[in-house]
Enzyme design. Structure first.
Site, PDB file in Angstrom:
ATOM      1  N   THR A  67       0.817  -1.215   0.000  1.00  0.00           N
ATOM      2  CA  THR A  67       0.000   0.000   0.000  1.00  0.00           C
ATOM      3  C   THR A  67       0.848   1.260   0.000  1.00  0.00           C
ATOM      4  O   THR A  67       0.464   2.285  -0.575  1.00  0.00           O
ATOM      5  CB  THR A  67      -0.925  -0.016   1.238  1.00  0.00           C
ATOM      6  OG1 THR A  67      -1.819  -1.123   1.096  1.00  0.00           O
ATOM      7  CG2 THR A  67      -1.726   1.256   1.372  1.00  0.00           C
ATOM      8  N   SER A 113       2.165  -7.878  -0.569  1.00  0.00           N
ATOM      9  CA  SER A 113       3.068  -8.671   0.278  1.00  0.00           C
ATOM     10  C   SER A 113       2.699 -10.154   0.267  1.00  0.00           C
ATOM     11  O   SER A 113       3.563 -11.018   0.431  1.00  0.00           O
ATOM     12  CB  SER A 113       3.071  -8.137   1.704  1.00  0.00           C
ATOM     13  OG  SER A 113       1.784  -8.236   2.279  1.00  0.00           O
ATOM     14  N   THR A 168       1.674  -4.374   4.291  1.00  0.00           N
ATOM     15  CA  THR A 168       1.560  -4.612   5.736  1.00  0.00           C
ATOM     16  C   THR A 168       0.954  -5.976   6.059  1.00  0.00           C
ATOM     17  O   THR A 168       1.122  -6.462   7.170  1.00  0.00           O
ATOM     18  CB  THR A 168       0.690  -3.521   6.401  1.00  0.00           C
ATOM     19  OG1 THR A 168      -0.616  -3.557   5.816  1.00  0.00           O
ATOM     20  CG2 THR A 168       1.299  -2.146   6.244  1.00  0.00           C
ATOM     21  N   ASP A 169       0.259  -6.591   5.081  1.00  0.00           N
ATOM     22  CA  ASP A 169      -0.449  -7.839   5.404  1.00  0.00           C
ATOM     23  C   ASP A 169       0.487  -8.908   5.966  1.00  0.00           C
ATOM     24  O   ASP A 169       0.163  -9.575   6.944  1.00  0.00           O
ATOM     25  CB  ASP A 169      -1.150  -8.395   4.146  1.00  0.00           C
ATOM     26  CG  ASP A 169      -2.391  -7.600   3.794  1.00  0.00           C
ATOM     27  OD1 ASP A 169      -2.745  -6.669   4.542  1.00  0.00           O
ATOM     28  OD2 ASP A 169      -3.015  -7.910   2.763  1.00  0.00           O
TER      29      ASP A 169
HETATM   30  N1  ASP Z   1      -2.478  -5.849   0.587  1.00  0.00           N
HETATM   31  C1  ASP Z   1      -1.457  -4.923   0.933  1.00  0.00           C
HETATM   32  C2  ASP Z   1      -0.149  -5.687   1.057  1.00  0.00           C
HETATM   33  O1  ASP Z   1       0.084  -6.331   2.021  1.00  0.00           O
HETATM   34  C3  ASP Z   1      -1.804  -4.227   2.194  1.00  0.00           C
HETATM   35  C4  ASP Z   1      -0.851  -3.204   2.684  1.00  0.00           C
HETATM   36  O2  ASP Z   1       0.227  -2.994   2.163  1.00  0.00           O
HETATM   37  O3  ASP Z   1      -1.200  -2.558   3.674  1.00  0.00           O
HETATM   38  O4  ASP Z   1       0.635  -5.648   0.150  1.00  0.00           O
END
Ligand code: ASP
Length: 335
Positions: free
Chosen positions: A47, A95, A126-127
């Site tokens: 993100t 991710s 973040t995932d």
């Molecule tokens: N789906 C995204 C990821 O993990 C979520 C994020 O980056 O917050 O790549």
């Protein structure tokens, strides 16, 4: 009154010491300017590199779109005052889309960058950031700072946490304050240890938590406040600092397959059985409370052990990482 006098005495001593040190600086040689620290930012997507549909599409965006060089350039010229920053695009995707062979290459990229830089920042989604962080914590051989960051809102919306998170992560890596900490995670002004942190909210900006251990510290603009350190700091400079997982020495063949089976009310034997039948070398159970499993899962676990699968019992209750990890390993030789 006596107490006030004592306090004033302490204050006078402090002021005198401060004035004394200023005087000796002013009167003596110029302080030697510290060379600007060098930080490499390795981008993997998520993100933080996301592009939103509109300026207010907080949840409607595509992750992993902007190059990491663009993110860092948006922070110039301010970021140039804290570090000489270079960038490397390792990947640009969600991710969840990374594989273990790619993780191996990421470790090599981080260790390589640390040969020429004072610290590394890795931007990720973040995932699965907690997996990225713990993997790097276990495999990077250098004791220089490794800081992971990401964002809950894409780069292009108003009020995005992305630019501040990236700036703070570069600041932290450049400061050297987490030397020998292993990998740390920096989001929402908070610094977390890789071993303790987990994503604990799906949408809020304070999405990361270290449970009852609490974060390692915080960043308030120019002030990096580190309140505690991971235990491995005690081994700093000693051979025992490095974990045993030296990827250069671990064979290039795929790592053994390990799966996670989640327990719940009335859980059947199917998950453990299916993992074992599909060739899992090990299975971690996320049991209830202190690691409890349903009777059907317990039976499946015992069968898997008889067939040589290494079973590790953990808890879905996510015990505080500072306590002794609740792990009971059982295994029998593979038939
Ligand atoms: N789906 C995204 C990821 O993990 C979520 C994020 O980056 O917050 O790549």
């Amino acid at each position: 009154m006596a107490q006030l006098a004592r306090r004033s005495g302490v204050l006078i001593t402090l002021v005198a010491l401060a004035l004394g040190s200023t005087a000796s600086l002013a009167g003596g040689a110029e302080p030697i300017p510290r060379p600007t620290p060098k930080v490499a930012v390795i981008g993997t997507g998520g993100t933080i590199a996301g592009v939103s549909r509109t300026k207010v599409s907080f949840d409607d965006y595509q992750a992993g779109k902007l190059p990491v060089s663009r993110l860092v350039n948006d922070l110039r010229p301010e970021v140039n005052r804290i570090a000489g920053v270079t960038t490397q695009q390792f990947g640009n995707k969600d991710s969840n889309n990374y594989t273990i062979p790619e993780y191996r290459r990421l470790t090599a990229a981080v260790d390589h960058a640390l040969k020429f830089n004072d610290g590394v920042v890795v931007t990720t989604g973040t995932d699965t950031m907690e997996e990225f962080a713990y993997w790097l914590d276990l495999t990077v051989r250098s004791d220089k700072p490794v800081v992971l960051t990401g964002a809950m809102r894409p780069w292009t919306v108003v009020g995005s946490d992305a630019p501040a998170n990236l700036y703070n992560a570069i600041h932290l890596a450049a400061s050297g304050r987490t030397t020998c900490f292993g990998t740390v995670v920096m989001l929402n002004d908070q610094i977390h240890a890789a071993r303790e942190v987990r994503k604990s909210d799906t949408l809020r900006l304070n999405a990361f938590s270290s449970g009852s251990s609490g974060e390692l510290g915080v960043i308030d603009q120019n002030h990096i406040r580190v309140n505690r350190a991971p235990a491995r700091v005690e081994q700093c400079g000693k051979p025992g600092w490095k974990t045993p997982f030296d990827l250069d020495r671990i064979a290039r063949r795929p790592l053994p397959k390990v799966d996670i089976a989640y327990s719940y009310q009335g859980a059947g034997p199917q998950a453990i059985k299916a993992f074992a039948d599909a060739g899992a070398a090990g299975i971690v159970t996320a049991g209830s409370g202190a690691g409890g499993l349903s009777p059907a899962m317990t039976e499946a676990r015992d069968d898997a052990v008889k067939n040589g699968v290494v079973m590790v019992s953990a808890s879905r209750a996510a015990p505080a990482p500072s306590t002794t990890p609740m792990c009971a390993a059982s295994s029998a030789p593979r038939a």
